[in-house]
Design an enzyme around this catalytic site. Structure first.
Site, PDB file in Angstrom:
ATOM      1  CD  GLU A  28     -16.420  30.123  46.009  1.00  0.00           C
ATOM      2  OE1 GLU A  28     -17.578  29.878  45.620  1.00  0.00           O
ATOM      3  OE2 GLU A  28     -15.600  30.777  45.346  1.00  0.00           O
ATOM      4  CE  LYS A 163     -11.630  32.193  35.891  1.00  0.00           C
ATOM      5  NZ  LYS A 163     -12.321  31.859  37.131  1.00  0.00           N
TER       6      LYS A 163
HETATM    7  N1  PSU Z   1     -14.946  33.582  39.821  1.00  0.00           N
HETATM    8  C1  PSU Z   1     -14.247  32.460  39.544  1.00  0.00           C
HETATM    9  N2  PSU Z   1     -14.747  31.253  39.945  1.00  0.00           N
HETATM   10  C2  PSU Z   1     -15.937  31.143  40.608  1.00  0.00           C
HETATM   11  C3  PSU Z   1     -16.650  32.342  40.895  1.00  0.00           C
HETATM   12  C4  PSU Z   1     -16.128  33.532  40.486  1.00  0.00           C
HETATM   13  O1  PSU Z   1     -13.195  32.536  38.972  1.00  0.00           O
HETATM   14  O2  PSU Z   1     -16.368  30.018  40.930  1.00  0.00           O
HETATM   15  C5  PSU Z   1     -17.938  32.258  41.659  1.00  0.00           C
HETATM   16  C6  PSU Z   1     -17.686  32.678  43.120  1.00  0.00           C
HETATM   17  O3  PSU Z   1     -18.500  31.897  43.967  1.00  0.00           O
HETATM   18  C7  PSU Z   1     -18.155  34.116  43.135  1.00  0.00           C
HETATM   19  C8  PSU Z   1     -19.298  34.075  42.150  1.00  0.00           C
HETATM   20  O4  PSU Z   1     -18.559  34.565  44.403  1.00  0.00           O
HETATM   21  O5  PSU Z   1     -18.864  33.195  41.112  1.00  0.00           O
HETATM   22  C9  PSU Z   1     -19.628  35.450  41.596  1.00  0.00           C
HETATM   23  O6  PSU Z   1     -20.785  35.370  40.836  1.00  0.00           O
HETATM   24  P1  PSU Z   1     -21.519  36.731  40.391  1.00  0.00           P
HETATM   25  O7  PSU Z   1     -20.573  37.382  39.417  1.00  0.00           O
HETATM   26  O8  PSU Z   1     -22.803  36.285  39.744  1.00  0.00           O
HETATM   27  O9  PSU Z   1     -21.738  37.531  41.647  1.00  0.00           O
END
Ligand code: PSU
Ligand code: MN
Length: 317
Positions: A28, A163
């Site tokens: 990603e 996390k």
């Molecule tokens: N969690 C992490 N590092 C990240 C992300 C999530 O520890 O970089 C990023 C990933 O790309 C994940 C996104 O898909 O954040 C999720 O964002 P949201 O909660 O807005 O869907």
């Protein structure tokens, strides 16, 4: 779909690997644009690709560059994304079509990367942590589209859990409701990204990459269209002290609430604040676990490719 309508641009290396049925690992790019500061983001992206290669698979970093959905970036593409950072968009499933038309540059989240990997025919994807159900979701309804994508798209995602900025029990409940198998790689516990144990159990424990490949094939044979989550704990040596990181997370969440940071800005804000509050320790752990996941994903992709050769077309997942 007519060939001319195919919305993806594959790098020559990725296109050849997919044609030959060689192992490919999707990666990603929101972690590059929004997950880490420059230049550690660029260096990590390159190192992760190198680890996938060293483990015998072709890396396919996925991103939107000037409106083009790219699968497999060259060095210039990685550099552009890493330098653009927060100026780039953060693309989830709902954003892709709009970004294509507006010719924008974006890092793709787990959800959007899965969607594109699925279209490209890539079965295995490595990331750091997935998005999930945010704390307070009973009020905000903030549930990452990553979970819905795992329900819908047939790609196996290797992560270090999620996390505890998230509500992990609710995150696992949503995965269960949506029929997503959560596999603990050599563990019975769902890992919490920086630490090896969230205190919650996984559904099933697996011991090897070959076993995961067998499960991917078995799942496909059931006609399921959804994905699989492989939870690979951070190594003992790289793990952070669970109680200390929980305190920092609580601080970061309180700040986000105080400042009114919500929706798509919330995850990047929390990651950035954790980096500052831990004096950079969160970043060191983050880099270590992503590399660990890339190596396992490459092993799974290799095992899957070997089974497809052995089983002919019938084994395609
Ligand atoms: N969690 C992490 N590092 C990240 C992300 C999530 O520890 O970089 C990023 C990933 O790309 C994940 C996104 O898909 O954040 C999720 O964002 P949201 O909660 O807005 O869907
Ligand atoms: Mn959200």
């Amino acid at each position: 779909m007519k060939a001319s309508d195919f919305p993806l641009t594959l790098s020559p290396e990725v296109a050849t690997a997919l044609e030959l049925g060689s192992p490919v690992v999707a990666l990603e790019s929101t972690v590059i644009t929004h997950g880490m500061p420059y230049p550690q983001n660029l260096q990590t992206a390159k190192e992760v690709e190198a680890i996938v290669r060293a483990n015998g698979a072709v890396p396919a970093t996925i991103a939107v560059i000037d409106g083009v959905l790219r699968v497999g970036l060259d060095e210039a593409g990685l550099e552009q994304l890493a330098r653009t950072g927060f100026e780039a968009s953060k693309a989830s499933r709902r954003d892709l079509a709009v970004l294509m038309v507006a010719r924008k540059t974006a890092g793709t989240t787990v959800a959007a990367t899965m969607q594109i990997a699925g279209l490209a025919g890539i079965a295995v994807f490595a990331t750091g942590g997935i998005g999930g159900v945010h704390r307070g979701a009973d009020e905000t309804f903030d549930i990452s589209a990553d979970l819905m994508e795992l329900a819908a798209t047939r790609v196996a995602v290797v992560c270090a859990g999620a996390k505890s900025i998230l509500d992990l029990p609710k995150t696992l409940e949503v995965l269960e409701t949506n029929g997503v198998p959560v596999l603990g790689y050599r563990t019975d516990r769902f890992p919490a990204f920086f630490s090896r144990d969230s205190g919650l159990p996984v559904d099933h424990r697996v011991e090897s990459a070959e076993q995961v490949a067998d499960i991917i094939i078995a799942q496909a044979s059931l006609g399921n269209t959804g994905g699989i989550l492989v939870a690979n704990p951070i190594s003992e040596g790289d793990a952070l002290d669970g109680a200390a990181i929980e305190e920092r997370i609580a601080e970061a969440i309180a700040e986000a609430e105080g400042k009114g940071v919500t929706r798509k800005d919330l995850t990047p804000f929390l990651l950035q604040r954790l980096f500052e509050l831990t004096g950079g320790k969160s970043l060191v752990a983050n880099i270590a676990l992503i590399k660990n996941n890339a190596a396992l994903a490459a092993d799974i992709a290799k095992a899957l490719a070997a089974r497809r050769v052995a089983g002919g077309r019938g084994a395609s997942a």
